[in-house]
Design an enzyme around this catalytic site. Structure first.
Site, PDB file in Angstrom:
ATOM      1  CD  GLN A 195      31.599  27.630 -12.249  1.00  0.00           C
ATOM      2  OE1 GLN A 195      31.171  28.370 -12.710  1.00  0.00           O
ATOM      3  NE2 GLN A 195      31.186  26.778 -11.140  1.00  0.00           N
ATOM      4  CE  LYS A 246      24.970  20.222 -14.977  1.00  0.00           C
ATOM      5  NZ  LYS A 246      25.130  21.852 -14.817  1.00  0.00           N
ATOM      6  CG  HIS A 275      23.145  24.776  -5.318  1.00  0.00           C
ATOM      7  ND1 HIS A 275      22.110  24.467  -6.102  1.00  0.00           N
ATOM      8  CD2 HIS A 275      24.143  25.430  -5.867  1.00  0.00           C
ATOM      9  CE1 HIS A 275      22.119  25.291  -7.148  1.00  0.00           C
ATOM     10  NE2 HIS A 275      23.422  25.811  -7.194  1.00  0.00           N
ATOM     11  N   GLY A 290      30.748  22.522  -7.454  1.00  0.00           N
ATOM     12  CA  GLY A 290      30.218  21.125  -8.118  1.00  0.00           C
ATOM     13  C   GLY A 290      31.195  20.751  -9.211  1.00  0.00           C
ATOM     14  N   GLY A 347      21.971  30.676  -6.953  1.00  0.00           N
ATOM     15  CA  GLY A 347      20.587  30.382  -6.262  1.00  0.00           C
ATOM     16  C   GLY A 347      19.679  29.420  -7.389  1.00  0.00           C
ATOM     17  CB  SER A 392      19.164  26.574 -11.389  1.00  0.00           C
ATOM     18  OG  SER A 392      19.765  26.304 -10.342  1.00  0.00           O
TER      19      SER A 392
END
Ligand code: PAF
Length: 296
Positions: free
Chosen positions: A147, A143, A31, A141, A25, A180
């Site tokens: 991950q 970025k 996103h 992503g 979120g 975020s």
């Protein structure tokens, strides 16, 4: 767009193959580029919103994480989402945190050294999303380069039949990678935060001029970061894109990654490197202010 709360509702509502965009979120243009790419496939586009507690080591960090479901639903819909999936913690963790997924070495370096248990939390929640939503494609992503390597390892290890697609990092007009967390950076240290992208871009320049030696690349980038003493660098590594293991020279596709704390906010960033051409991917720059800073 419809908003649903359970895995069963997602599966019942999806009338074709699914392209999934997992998020925590507080959506931004990064996103939106994932959601746009997912909707371009013609699949049913599912955006999940779940602030996953098990990937936060520090509960204060979890509590501080920005959250606004109505804002996120409106942005997701405008970007092309068909099904907005915002489950409760009980829906995702019906047995508490008893069943976990571990991906081994790919999560050990860089983030793994500074955020113990982080990738186990990420792998566990992504496995639940893959199992419960059953997407044909999933978008992440670049970025979060480590991950992405963790998610690909998870997909291969558990044989999930899903194509994992990495999309370029989106940057603010001044080069700061969108996150975020950028909303938590105090105005007084905003300029200092640019030290991360400056360090990476100097590494990218050296690589494009032919430098393959990781120690030399890291030295150049570290010296740029050191010019901003308010920025506390945690790591600066050159790593293999697939295994996320640090490498001594760029003899395979790689990324140069940095993590640093700026005014108490932890930021990460990276640039990708093609081993054959030594071309670097620095991401995409916004040409106006990010929606992150619009009033809720
Ligand atoms: O990148 C993120 O936002 C999260 O780590 C993810 C993949 C949604 C898992 O919680």
């Amino acid at each position: 767009m419809i908003i649903v709360r359970t895995f069963g509702e997602v599966r019942a509502a999806a009338h074709s193959a699914v392209s999934l965009v997992p998020t925590m979120g507080y959506l931004h243009e990064g996103h939106m580029s994932l959601i746009g790419a997912a909707s371009q496939t013609g699949d049913t586009t599912v955006v999940s919103l779940f602030v996953n507690p098990t990937q936060f080591g520090d509960s204060a960090d979890f509590v501080a994480y920005p959250h606004n479901e109505a804002r996120d639903a409106a942005i997701a819909e405008a970007a092309g989402c068909d099904i907005f999936f915002a489950p409760s913690a009980d829906e995702v963790y019906p047995l508490g945190h008893r069943v976990t997924v571990s991906v081994g070495g790919v999560g050990d370096a860089m983030e793994g050294r500074f955020r113990h248990g982080h990738f186990e939390g990420v792998a566990t929640v992504v496995a639940k999303l893959f199992a419960g939503v059953q997407p044909r494609r999933a978008f992440f992503g670049r970025k979060d380069a480590q991950q992405l390597a963790v998610v690909r390892t998870l997909r291969d290890g558990l044989r999930f039949p899903v194509e994992v697609i990495g999309m370029p990092t989106v940057r603010e007009q001044d080069g700061l990678a969108l996150s975020s967390r950028n909303t938590q950076i105090g105005k007084g240290v905003r300029r200092e935060a640019l030290s991360l992208s400056r360090a990476l871009f100097s590494a990218a320049d050296a690589i494009e001029q032919g430098e393959r030696d990781s120690a030399a690349i890291a030295k150049i980038a570290r010296s740029v970061a050191a010019a901003t003493p308010q920025v506390e660098v945690e790591y600066l590594e050159v790593a293999d894109s697939m295994s996320a293991a640090p490498i001594e020279e760029i003899d395979r596709d790689a990324f140069v990654a940095i993590a640093a704390k700026v005014g108490g906010v932890r930021l990460i960033d990276n640039i990708a490197v093609d081993a054959v051409t030594l071309a670097t991917d620095r991401g995409i720059m916004l040409d106006k202010q990010s929606i992150l800073y619009e009033e809720d």
